[in-house]
Design a protein around this motif. Structure first.
Motif, short mmCIF file in Angstrom:
data_model
loop_
_atom_site.label_atom_id
_atom_site.label_comp_id
_atom_site.label_asym_id
_atom_site.label_seq_id
_atom_site.Cartn_x
_atom_site.Cartn_y
_atom_site.Cartn_z
N LEU A 1 0.76 -1.10 -0.28
CA LEU A 1 0.19 0.41 0.61
C LEU A 1 0.70 1.35 0.16
O LEU A 1 0.92 2.19 -0.56
CB LEU A 1 -1.17 0.67 1.19
CG LEU A 1 -1.35 0.94 1.21
CD1 LEU A 1 -2.62 1.31 0.39
CD2 LEU A 1 -2.81 1.28 2.68
N SER B 1 -3.52 -4.47 -4.63
CA SER B 1 -5.18 -5.40 -4.21
C SER B 1 -5.46 -5.34 -2.72
O SER B 1 -4.35 -5.49 -2.42
CB SER B 1 -5.75 -6.34 -5.83
OG SER B 1 -4.05 -7.36 -4.76
N PRO B 2 -5.81 -4.24 -2.67
CA PRO B 2 -6.25 -4.57 -0.85
C PRO B 2 -5.33 -5.85 -0.09
O PRO B 2 -6.80 -7.25 -1.33
CB PRO B 2 -7.32 -4.41 -0.50
CG PRO B 2 -7.79 -3.34 -2.15
CD PRO B 2 -7.24 -4.22 -2.75
N ARG C 1 -6.87 -4.03 4.26
CA ARG C 1 -7.75 -4.33 3.38
C ARG C 1 -8.97 -2.78 3.74
O ARG C 1 -8.70 -2.18 2.12
CB ARG C 1 -8.59 -5.25 3.88
CG ARG C 1 -7.86 -6.50 3.81
CD ARG C 1 -9.45 -7.60 3.64
NE ARG C 1 -8.33 -9.34 3.08
CZ ARG C 1 -8.36 -9.11 2.48
NH1 ARG C 1 -8.75 -9.14 0.65
NH2 ARG C 1 -7.74 -10.65 1.15
N ALA C 2 -9.00 -2.10 4.17
CA ALA C 2 -10.40 -1.05 4.65
C ALA C 2 -9.02 0.17 3.67
O ALA C 2 -9.93 0.77 3.12
CB ALA C 2 -10.74 -0.54 5.82
N GLY D 1 -6.57 0.15 2.23
CA GLY D 1 -6.29 -0.27 0.75
C GLY D 1 -7.08 0.35 -0.10
O GLY D 1 -7.70 0.82 -0.93
N SER D 2 -8.16 -0.14 0.45
CA SER D 2 -9.55 0.06 -0.57
C SER D 2 -10.31 1.76 -0.28
O SER D 2 -10.46 2.53 -1.56
CB SER D 2 -11.12 -0.71 -0.08
OG SER D 2 -10.83 -2.03 -0.09
N ALA D 3 -9.73 2.54 0.22
CA ALA D 3 -10.36 3.92 0.62
C ALA D 3 -9.21 4.62 -0.48
O ALA D 3 -9.66 5.31 -1.38
CB ALA D 3 -9.65 4.12 1.97
N LEU E 1 -7.89 2.95 -3.19
CA LEU E 1 -7.80 2.74 -4.20
C LEU E 1 -9.38 4.00 -4.74
O LEU E 1 -9.24 4.61 -5.03
CB LEU E 1 -8.79 1.43 -4.38
CG LEU E 1 -7.41 0.24 -4.79
CD1 LEU E 1 -7.58 -0.79 -4.88
CD2 LEU E 1 -6.65 1.05 -5.93
N ASP E 2 -10.33 3.80 -3.81
CA ASP E 2 -11.73 5.36 -3.90
C ASP E 2 -10.70 6.42 -4.21
O ASP E 2 -11.08 6.97 -5.06
CB ASP E 2 -12.86 4.76 -2.64
CG ASP E 2 -13.34 3.35 -3.08
OD1 ASP E 2 -13.37 2.56 -3.74
OD2 ASP E 2 -13.55 3.31 -2.01
#
Length: 439
Positions: free
Chosen positions: A191, A207-208, A215-216, A218-220, A222-223
């Motif tokens: 990350l 990818s998270p 994971r949260a 990583g997803s944040a 990407l957004d």
């Protein structure tokens, strides 16, 4: 206050700090258990065993106390020696006690010797070379008595085994923990690498993964990256569309003005030219750093080419000092636009420009200096904002600038993960503009 002096000695990476958090408590526990085991438990056991052995030695000494010769004394204690599993002899007139070196890890031997000296005043020397045999040298009326018996009667056998076992399993479990911790920290590292690459204008696959919190995050990320890319794309499309649509009416105006008398059309043609310059600046600003992905570029060769092109275009630009060699991942078209803007500003507000490069293992610095009026320190932040025109500091009547030159340069620097810094040129007295990009 404690954190300040301790901070320079602390590791900086997350993996090293996690390792320290994991290892430090383990080491402290081992030290505390070892010290408590040696000083409390083993000390009491050793004292009891040494006391029992000392009573047997005193019995032997008391038995031979009434003997007149060494042979008579040994004969009287022979039954005791056999029952106590001991060996005894007197040293010769020219013979001295033999003291063998102890093992470096035998931390019980000093305690044994101390207890024996307290219990046996006649003791002159002790030899504890290993865990199998103990030799005592006792001063008697008949001479120096050498008494040998099993070391295990004075202390426990291999008392260090507990500590060795603890250390072995501690190392084993710590190694397993390190492997597990590395797997848990790998998603955080990926990350960080993806965020750093995006900050420098590169998009790397990500990818998270990992724990729920990672994971949260990583997803944040990407957004956030997707939103920023959409905003950049929308800004580029809007500015490009507006600038492109303005070209058609400007062309019609220029054609219409060409039909008027020259003295009447001159002022209006000047206004149209300024509008055309504004549209071109809009297009340049809208393009930003969208020209392809970063590639390995020799910055020295790129800057030499830019300076040569500026000289052929009639600009008073010169190549300054070049320090360091190597390649850097850059967008050459965007860097060219940024350096050309700085050179254009330098020759517009001064008489000449000088471009230098400093390349180190950590960063790239492209410096453009001029001999113009410069920019006051309190206005340098404002100078890099879009559409900023600093009339008192840099005479706008000398050119047709619209306040986007330094904004484009700052945008290019930020897109490469760098920064634009403005200062005063020490050698030329004007503005010193540095594009600093990390490697």
């Amino acid at each position: 206050m404690t954190a300040r002096w301790l901070k320079p000695y602390m590791p900086r990476s997350l993996y090293a700090r996690a390792a320290l958090i994991l290892v430090l408590p383990m080491v402290v526990v081992l030290l505390v258990v070892s010290i408590a085991f040696v000083r409390e438990h083993l000390k009491d056991v050793t004292q009891q065993m040494t006391h029992a052995a000392s009573r047997e030695v005193r019995l032997i000494l008391d038995t031979m106390a009434e003997s007149e010769t060494q042979n008579e004394g040994l004969a009287q204690v022979r039954p005791l020696l056999k029952g106590l599993a001991m060996q005894a002899r007197f040293l010769g007139p020219n013979e001295s006690p033999t003291i063998e070196a102890r093992r470096w890890y035998d931390f019980i031997a000093p305690q044994v010797e101390s207890f024996l000296r307290d219990e046996l005043p006649a003791l002159s020397a002790v030899s504890l070379p290993n865990s199998q045999m103990a030799t005592l040298y006792l001063q008697t009326d008949l001479g120096v008595l050498e008494l040998r018996f099993d070391r295990r009667r004075l202390s426990t056998v291999a008392p260090h085994q507990l500590i060795v076992t603890m250390v072995f399993f501690a190392v084993l479990m710590t190694s397993v923990s390190f492997l597990y911790m590395r797997n848990q920290l790998r998603p955080i590292t990926r990350l960080a690498e993806a965020a750093q690459a995006f900050g420098r204008g590169r998009v790397v696959p990500f990818s998270p993964g990992g724990a729920v919190e990672v994971r949260a995050a990583g997803s944040a990320f990407l957004d956030m990256r997707a939103r920023i890319e959409r905003q950049i794309e929308q800004r580029t499309l809007i500015l490009s569309g507006v600038s492109h649509d303005l070209r058609t009416p400007l062309t019609r105006l220029r054609l219409g003005l060409s039909l008027l008398p020259e003295e009447d059309a001159a002022p209006l043609l000047q206004d149209v030219a300024e509008m055309q310059s504004l549209v071109d600046a809009f297009l340049q600003f809208s393009q930003g750093v969208s020209e392809g992905d970063p590639v390995d570029v020799d910055p020295a060769a790129l800057v030499r080419q830019i300076v040569d092109d500026a000289q052929r275009a009639g600009q008073n630009a010169a190549l300054g000092t070049i320090t360091g060699e190597g390649t850097v991942k850059l967008r050459p078209v965007a860097i060219r636009r940024a350096v050309e803007n700085l050179i254009g500003n330098a020759v517009r507000y001064g008489t000449r420009a000088e471009v230098g490069i400093t390349l180190t293992g950590r960063s790239l610095r492209i410096r453009v200096e001029d001999d113009g009026p410069g920019i006051p320190p309190d206005q340098r932040t404002e100078a890099v904002r879009p559409f900023s025109r600093l009339d008192p500091a840099r005479n706008q009547n000398q050119g047709s600038g619209v306040g986007l030159g330094l904004a484009v340069v700052a945008d290019v620097a930020r897109a490469h993960g760098g920064v634009l810094r403005l200062g005063k040129s020490e050698s030329m007295g004007g503005l010193c503009a540095d594009i600093i990009i990390g490697r």
